[in-house]
Design an enzyme around this catalytic site. Structure first.
Site, PDB file in Angstrom:
ATOM      1  CD  GLU A  62      28.979  -0.337 -33.458  1.00 41.87           C
ATOM      2  OE1 GLU A  62      29.375  -0.396 -34.451  1.00 41.87           O
ATOM      3  OE2 GLU A  62      27.453  -0.596 -33.571  1.00 41.87           O
ATOM      4  CG  HIS A 131      19.851  -8.681 -33.753  1.00 45.71           C
ATOM      5  ND1 HIS A 131      21.498  -9.165 -34.599  1.00 45.71           N
ATOM      6  CD2 HIS A 131      19.263  -7.340 -34.312  1.00 45.71           C
ATOM      7  CE1 HIS A 131      21.226  -7.513 -35.166  1.00 45.71           C
ATOM      8  NE2 HIS A 131      20.463  -7.046 -35.020  1.00 45.71           N
TER       9      HIS A 131
END
Lengths: 348, 316
Positions: A62, A131
């Site tokens: 990322e 999440h």
């Protein structure tokens, strides 16, 4: 202009297809972007239509992928990077905060930095603390990043397209539960301004400023409150990085009462910024202090009953409205609240 | 007579002399910007940029002076930037750590270790898509190889066969820390080999050698359509940041001291030019003149209007 029946997720997909057709320099990439799940369907048909050069899967990197967006953008491309969870974008916070947000400024306006980062936010189904976040407040704190939260289907299409055409870094924050929304949208390409609030509902007794999914909760609360004669106005700022304060001020001057329902932690969050700005303009007119609703100030727990307590909902909004207006608590038995138990069962 | 050797000398002398002039003026405290001096590494930037020519796009670290000047960056705008003046390259917003010269190919400098490496990868990716023949060069130190960004980036460059040349300027010091305190491997070349890059390593003292190696690697990169990696060792003459010497500090080795004195890129080439009977003094005088003109121009420059401060956060 013809409208088509669609969903929020398909509206995003249509915007992506249309913008990639319109401009060859647009490309989309990220972990799992072209795989069979297609980022909840939002990247459907892209690799098939535009090929692997413009829609591709990546290493699980990322940080470097975000730096890569900057390099590609200053060399004339228009990257769209996708994080299937906003939580993953934190791996790239250095590139976002130290590089991308400052790049144009520090070079005295020499470069333009057209980057879109799509971040899927919010609650799922027992996803725990990594999440489930939203974090628009964190990103909005950084000068040089635009932070935009599309709420409606029209927003999904018009703001996604506008973000792609914008010559600045834009963080799009898409709540996963909004993906199921059904409705109509203009089929032809169009854009919406990235810095304008929208009025979700007209009312006269109290203003609720709500972000993202909280507009759904606020609308449900308003429907229930209407039955006992309380009229709620709902304003969605949509743009978090540069609050379009005028319509909010106008509304609060009319209703003289305000709740901010943000889909983020309350403490140190954008709700505080909103509150401060509203006080600046409305403090003499307010009949009650501004109240803020949002996440509990804890990491998000996993078990359902704990998760329910972590997130705010329509019932929390109704109770706050009652307190502000000095009304007794109404009996909510039999009222139906949003639960995605049936629609959203996981595992992801 | 090979003109190349003279051009290379001009480049390294320019870098050296600019920093000498900074040293002479730094403690006046008018250049209020932390500086990471290039002294000792002049040959690397000069040799690499000369080999790339117009094809090059350079991404560098906060040790920005050498790549800025080697790419052909404007000397007047350089000094004005150091003095924070509106005549500066970025009107005083960038200072020493963020100065760059996109006009001559030096795209950006970053002061977060390794953070420009993935940006360079993205630029190379765009060049590959646009088939424009540009080649990206990213300069970084051996400390950057401790960062995750570095490993993510070499993996992506290799995976996608990008036209990018990684230049590790290895001074064996990350601020004050030596490799044995930081690195769990001993041979980066072997690791790079696994990524299928065109690779080489050498002592980065001779600018001609740096040029020759870069030229060879570039040819192979273009022919084989693979990324390249060159590790060039040099000796950091000054401390990590600032203009002082740290040569007597315990973290510097005896060898370092010797090399700093004996293996100066400028002295090395200068001696050879003298043997070749080239008028070195006249070359140096011309460059010095340009630098002093730039220095005076910077000192006399104005600060930008304070109203400028909010401009350019966003485009449009």
């Amino acid at each position: 202009m013809a409208k088509i029946k669609t969903t929020y997720k398909d509206a995003i997909n249509l915007a992506l297809v249309q913008e990639m057709e319109r401009d060859d320099s647009v490309f989309i990439y990220g972990i799992g972007v072209p795989d069979h799940k297609k980022i909840f369907g939002t990247t459907a048909n892209l690799v098939e239509k535009f090929g692997k050069e413009r829609c591709f899967d990546t290493p699980l990197s990322e940080d470097a992928l975000t730096g890569m967006a900057l390099g590609a953008a200053i060399n004339g491309m228009r990257p769209i990077l996708v994080h299937i969870r906003v939580d993953f974008s934190l791996l790239a916070i250095n590139q976002l905060v130290n590089q991308i947000s400052a790049f144009r400024y520090i070079s005295n306006g020499k470069f333009k930095v057209p980057i879109v980062i799509r971040n899927i936010i919010g609650r799922g189904w027992g996803q725990g603390c990594q999440h489930t976040k939203s974090m628009q407040s964190l990103f909005a704190h950084i000068p040089g990043l635009k932070v935009v939260m599309p709420t409606t289907i029209e927003d999904a299409k018009g703001l996604t397209a506008a973000a792609i055409r914008d010559n600045n870094p834009v963080m799009l924050m898409e709540h996963r539960w909004l993906y199921f929304q059904e409705g109509e949208v203009e089929e032809e390409p169009f854009i919406l301004p990235l810095d304008k609030a929208s009025k979700i509902r007209d009312g006269k007794d109290i203003t609720i400023v709500a972000t993202s999914w909280m507009n759904v909760e606020a609308t449900r609360a308003a429907d229930i409150l209407e039955k006992r004669g309380v009229s709620v106005e709902i304003i969605d700022p949509r743009c978090i990085s540069s609050i379009d304060i005028d319509p909010i001020v106008k509304s609060v001057l009319k209703t003289k009462r305000c709740i901010i329902a943000d889909y983020d932690w309350v403490y140190g969050g954008i709700s505080g910024e909103l509150s401060s700005q509203i006080y600046d303009w409305c403090h003499k007119s307010l009949k009650a202090p501004i109240k803020r609703i949002g996440f509990a100030h804890i990491p998000c727990p996993t078990a359902r009953h704990l998760e329910d307590e972590f997130y705010s909902n329509s019932a929390d909004i109704i109770r706050e409205v009652e307190r502000i207006l000095g009304l007794p608590e109404m009996d909510l038995t039999g009222e139906e609240f949003y639960s995605y138990e049936n629609k959203f069962k996981g595992p992801f | 007579m090979d003109n190349k050797i003279i051009e290379l000398y001009k480049k390294i002398y320019l870098i050296k002399k600019v920093e000498d002039v900074i040293k002479d003026n730094y403690f006046d405290d008018e250049m209020k910007t932390p500086m990471h001096m290039s002294k000792g590494s002049e040959a690397i930037a000069a040799g690499v940029c000369f080999a790339l020519g117009d094809r090059g796009q350079y991404f560098s670290t906060y040790r920005s002076h050498a790549p800025y000047l080697a790419s052909g960056g404007d000397v007047k705008k350089f000094f004005a930037e150091m003095y924070g003046k509106k005549q500066g390259q970025y009107a005083g917003r960038a200072g020493s750590m963020h100065i760059a010269s996109p006009e001559t190919g030096h795209i950006s400098s970053s002061a977060i270790v390794a953070s420009n490496i993935p940006v360079a990868v993205g630029a190379a990716w765009a060049n590959k898509m646009q088939k424009n023949g540009k080649i990206v060069v990213v300069f970084f130190g051996d400390g950057a190889m401790d960062e995750g960004n570095f490993w993510e980036s070499i993996n992506m460059a290799s995976l996608w066969s990008l036209p990018i040349l990684f230049i590790c300027e290895n001074n064996k010091l990350a601020v004050h820390t030596r490799p044995e305190e930081r690195q769990g491997y001993s041979n980066i070349e072997k690791i790079i080999e696994q990524f299928g890059m065109i690779k080489s390593s050498a002592l980065g003292i001779s600018v001609e050698l740096v040029y020759d190696i870069t030229d060879l690697i570039l040819k192979a990169m273009i022919e084989q359509k693979r990324p390249g990696f060159i590790e060039l060792e040099y000796y950091r003459h000054l401390e990590h940041v600032g203009i002082n010497s740290d040569i007597n500090e315990t973290y510097r080795e005896v060898d370092n001291k010797r090399f700093c004195k004996d293996k100066d890129p400028i002295l090395e080439l200068r001696e050879r030019l003298l043997i070749l009977d080239i008028n070195v003094e006249s070359i140096e005088a011309e460059i010095s003149k340009e630098i002093y003109v730039a220095l005076e121009h910077a000192k006399k420059g104005e600060f930008s209007d304070i109203s400028e401060i909010y401009k350019d956060v966003f485009y449009g």
